[in-house]
Design a protein around this motif. Structure first.
Motif, PDB file in Angstrom:
ATOM      1  N   VAL A   5     -13.407   6.228  -9.229  1.00 11.38           N
ATOM      2  CA  VAL A   5     -14.412   5.354  -8.609  1.00 11.38           C
ATOM      3  C   VAL A   5     -14.906   4.346  -9.644  1.00 11.38           C
ATOM      4  O   VAL A   5     -15.205   4.690 -10.785  1.00 11.38           O
ATOM      5  N   GLY A   6     -14.946   3.084  -9.231  1.00 13.40           N
ATOM      6  CA  GLY A   6     -15.387   2.002 -10.102  1.00 13.40           C
ATOM      7  C   GLY A   6     -14.254   1.308 -10.832  1.00 13.40           C
ATOM      8  O   GLY A   6     -14.464   0.289 -11.473  1.00 13.40           O
ATOM      9  N   LYS A   7     -13.047   1.855 -10.727  1.00 11.58           N
ATOM     10  CA  LYS A   7     -11.894   1.287 -11.426  1.00 11.58           C
ATOM     11  C   LYS A   7     -10.960   0.591 -10.446  1.00 11.58           C
ATOM     12  O   LYS A   7     -10.958   0.873  -9.255  1.00 11.58           O
ATOM     13  N   ARG A   8     -10.151  -0.325 -10.982  1.00 15.05           N
ATOM     14  CA  ARG A   8      -9.080  -0.926 -10.181  1.00 15.05           C
ATOM     15  C   ARG A   8      -7.941   0.076 -10.131  1.00 15.05           C
ATOM     16  O   ARG A   8      -7.585   0.675 -11.145  1.00 15.05           O
ATOM     17  N   VAL A   9      -7.376   0.265  -8.943  1.00 14.92           N
ATOM     18  CA  VAL A   9      -6.352   1.285  -8.739  1.00 14.92           C
ATOM     19  C   VAL A   9      -5.195   0.748  -7.905  1.00 14.92           C
ATOM     20  O   VAL A   9      -5.324  -0.253  -7.205  1.00 14.92           O
ATOM     21  N   VAL A  10      -4.087   1.457  -8.008  1.00 14.40           N
ATOM     22  CA  VAL A  10      -2.962   1.291  -7.086  1.00 14.40           C
ATOM     23  C   VAL A  10      -2.804   2.623  -6.378  1.00 14.40           C
ATOM     24  O   VAL A  10      -2.739   3.675  -7.022  1.00 14.40           O
ATOM     25  N   LEU A  11      -2.773   2.580  -5.056  1.00 15.63           N
ATOM     26  CA  LEU A  11      -2.562   3.773  -4.253  1.00 15.63           C
ATOM     27  C   LEU A  11      -1.185   3.683  -3.613  1.00 15.63           C
ATOM     28  O   LEU A  11      -0.888   2.714  -2.913  1.00 15.63           O
ATOM     29  N   ASP A  12      -0.332   4.654  -3.886  1.00 15.18           N
ATOM     30  CA  ASP A  12       0.955   4.755  -3.202  1.00 15.18           C
ATOM     31  C   ASP A  12       0.710   5.578  -1.947  1.00 15.18           C
ATOM     32  O   ASP A  12       0.231   6.714  -2.029  1.00 15.18           O
ATOM     33  N   LEU A  13       1.043   5.001  -0.792  1.00 14.20           N
ATOM     34  CA  LEU A  13       0.688   5.619   0.480  1.00 14.20           C
ATOM     35  C   LEU A  13       1.902   6.212   1.191  1.00 14.20           C
ATOM     36  O   LEU A  13       3.039   5.811   0.947  1.00 14.20           O
ATOM     37  N   LYS A  25     -10.188  -2.408  -6.151  1.00  9.89           N
ATOM     38  CA  LYS A  25     -11.233  -1.628  -6.816  1.00  9.89           C
ATOM     39  C   LYS A  25     -11.675  -0.496  -5.897  1.00  9.89           C
ATOM     40  O   LYS A  25     -12.019  -0.725  -4.734  1.00  9.89           O
ATOM     41  N   LEU A  26     -11.649   0.725  -6.428  1.00 11.50           N
ATOM     42  CA  LEU A  26     -12.120   1.880  -5.666  1.00 11.50           C
ATOM     43  C   LEU A  26     -13.645   1.896  -5.736  1.00 11.50           C
ATOM     44  O   LEU A  26     -14.232   2.141  -6.786  1.00 11.50           O
ATOM     45  N   LEU A  27     -14.271   1.582  -4.616  1.00 11.54           N
ATOM     46  CA  LEU A  27     -15.722   1.443  -4.576  1.00 11.54           C
ATOM     47  C   LEU A  27     -16.447   2.771  -4.419  1.00 11.54           C
ATOM     48  O   LEU A  27     -17.574   2.927  -4.879  1.00 11.54           O
ATOM     49  N   ILE A  39     -12.824   4.266  -0.217  1.00 16.55           N
ATOM     50  CA  ILE A  39     -13.233   2.915   0.163  1.00 16.55           C
ATOM     51  C   ILE A  39     -12.829   1.989  -0.978  1.00 16.55           C
ATOM     52  O   ILE A  39     -13.287   2.158  -2.111  1.00 16.55           O
ATOM     53  N   ILE A  40     -11.950   1.028  -0.674  1.00 15.36           N
ATOM     54  CA  ILE A  40     -11.518   0.091  -1.705  1.00 15.36           C
ATOM     55  C   ILE A  40     -11.839  -1.342  -1.289  1.00 15.36           C
ATOM     56  O   ILE A  40     -11.977  -1.645  -0.104  1.00 15.36           O
ATOM     57  N   SER A  54      -7.539  10.248   2.321  1.00 14.76           N
ATOM     58  CA  SER A  54      -6.800  10.758   1.161  1.00 14.76           C
ATOM     59  C   SER A  54      -5.489  11.433   1.538  1.00 14.76           C
ATOM     60  O   SER A  54      -4.566  11.468   0.731  1.00 14.76           O
ATOM     61  N   HIS A  55      -5.367  11.938   2.766  1.00 20.60           N
ATOM     62  CA  HIS A  55      -4.100  12.582   3.132  1.00 20.60           C
ATOM     63  C   HIS A  55      -2.966  11.562   3.287  1.00 20.60           C
ATOM     64  O   HIS A  55      -1.813  11.944   3.407  1.00 20.60           O
ATOM     65  N   HIS A  56      -3.281  10.267   3.251  1.00 19.69           N
ATOM     66  CA  HIS A  56      -2.259   9.213   3.261  1.00 19.69           C
ATOM     67  C   HIS A  56      -1.872   8.772   1.849  1.00 19.69           C
ATOM     68  O   HIS A  56      -0.977   7.953   1.685  1.00 19.69           O
ATOM     69  N   VAL A  57      -2.545   9.300   0.834  1.00 20.58           N
ATOM     70  CA  VAL A  57      -2.299   8.877  -0.549  1.00 20.58           C
ATOM     71  C   VAL A  57      -1.345   9.857  -1.231  1.00 20.58           C
ATOM     72  O   VAL A  57      -1.639  11.044  -1.351  1.00 20.58           O
ATOM     73  N   LYS A  58      -0.193   9.333  -1.676  1.00 20.96           N
ATOM     74  CA  LYS A  58       0.763  10.150  -2.431  1.00 20.96           C
ATOM     75  C   LYS A  58       0.412  10.168  -3.910  1.00 20.96           C
ATOM     76  O   LYS A  58       0.599  11.173  -4.584  1.00 20.96           O
ATOM     77  N   ASN A  59      -0.074   9.031  -4.418  1.00 22.42           N
ATOM     78  CA  ASN A  59      -0.364   8.896  -5.837  1.00 22.42           C
ATOM     79  C   ASN A  59      -1.454   7.845  -6.010  1.00 22.42           C
ATOM     80  O   ASN A  59      -1.478   6.855  -5.288  1.00 22.42           O
ATOM     81  N   ALA A  60      -2.336   8.072  -6.967  1.00 29.62           N
ATOM     82  CA  ALA A  60      -3.382   7.103  -7.300  1.00 29.62           C
ATOM     83  C   ALA A  60      -3.403   6.938  -8.806  1.00 29.62           C
ATOM     84  O   ALA A  60      -3.414   7.925  -9.540  1.00 29.62           O
ATOM     85  N   ARG A  61      -3.386   5.684  -9.251  1.00 34.75           N
ATOM     86  CA  ARG A  61      -3.392   5.446 -10.694  1.00 34.75           C
ATOM     87  C   ARG A  61      -4.227   4.208 -11.016  1.00 34.75           C
ATOM     88  O   ARG A  61      -4.243   3.246 -10.244  1.00 34.75           O
ATOM     89  N   PRO A  62      -4.916   4.238 -12.148  1.00 30.11           N
ATOM     90  CA  PRO A  62      -5.700   3.069 -12.555  1.00 30.11           C
ATOM     91  C   PRO A  62      -4.782   1.952 -13.041  1.00 30.11           C
ATOM     92  O   PRO A  62      -3.673   2.209 -13.520  1.00 30.11           O
ATOM     93  N   ILE A  63      -5.251   0.723 -12.906  1.00 31.75           N
ATOM     94  CA  ILE A  63      -4.492  -0.427 -13.428  1.00 31.75           C
ATOM     95  C   ILE A  63      -5.380  -1.259 -14.328  1.00 31.75           C
ATOM     96  O   ILE A  63      -6.567  -1.128 -14.334  1.00 31.75           O
TER      97      ILE A  63
END
Length: 63
Positions: A5-13, A25-27, A39-40, A54-63
């Motif tokens: 939370v508070g960081k820029r992220v990439v979510l693989d869905l 940005k993950l708000l 919430i992004i 979150s059940h649609h997210v395979k991977n989350a990583r900061p960028i």
């Protein structure tokens, strides 16, 4: 995911989501009855919000 939370992220869905990835940005998060909701603020649409379960997210990583 709450640690991002508070960081820029990439979510693989998952294929069930409307797009393959989400970037922005993950708000915050919401604890819903059926799981965590993220919430992004998408990079492609500043000043807007997008919710992703979150059940649609395979991977989350900061960028």
């Amino acid at each position: 995911m709450k640690a991002l939370v508070g960081k820029r992220v990439v979510l693989d869905l998952t294929p069930a989501a409307d797009t393959a990835t989400a970037r922005g940005k993950l708000l915050g998060t919401i604890d819903a009855a059926d799981g965590l909701v993220l919430i992004i603020e998408p990079d492609e649409a500043p000043a807007t919000r997008r919710s992703i379960h979150s059940h649609h997210v395979k991977n989350a990583r900061p960028i």
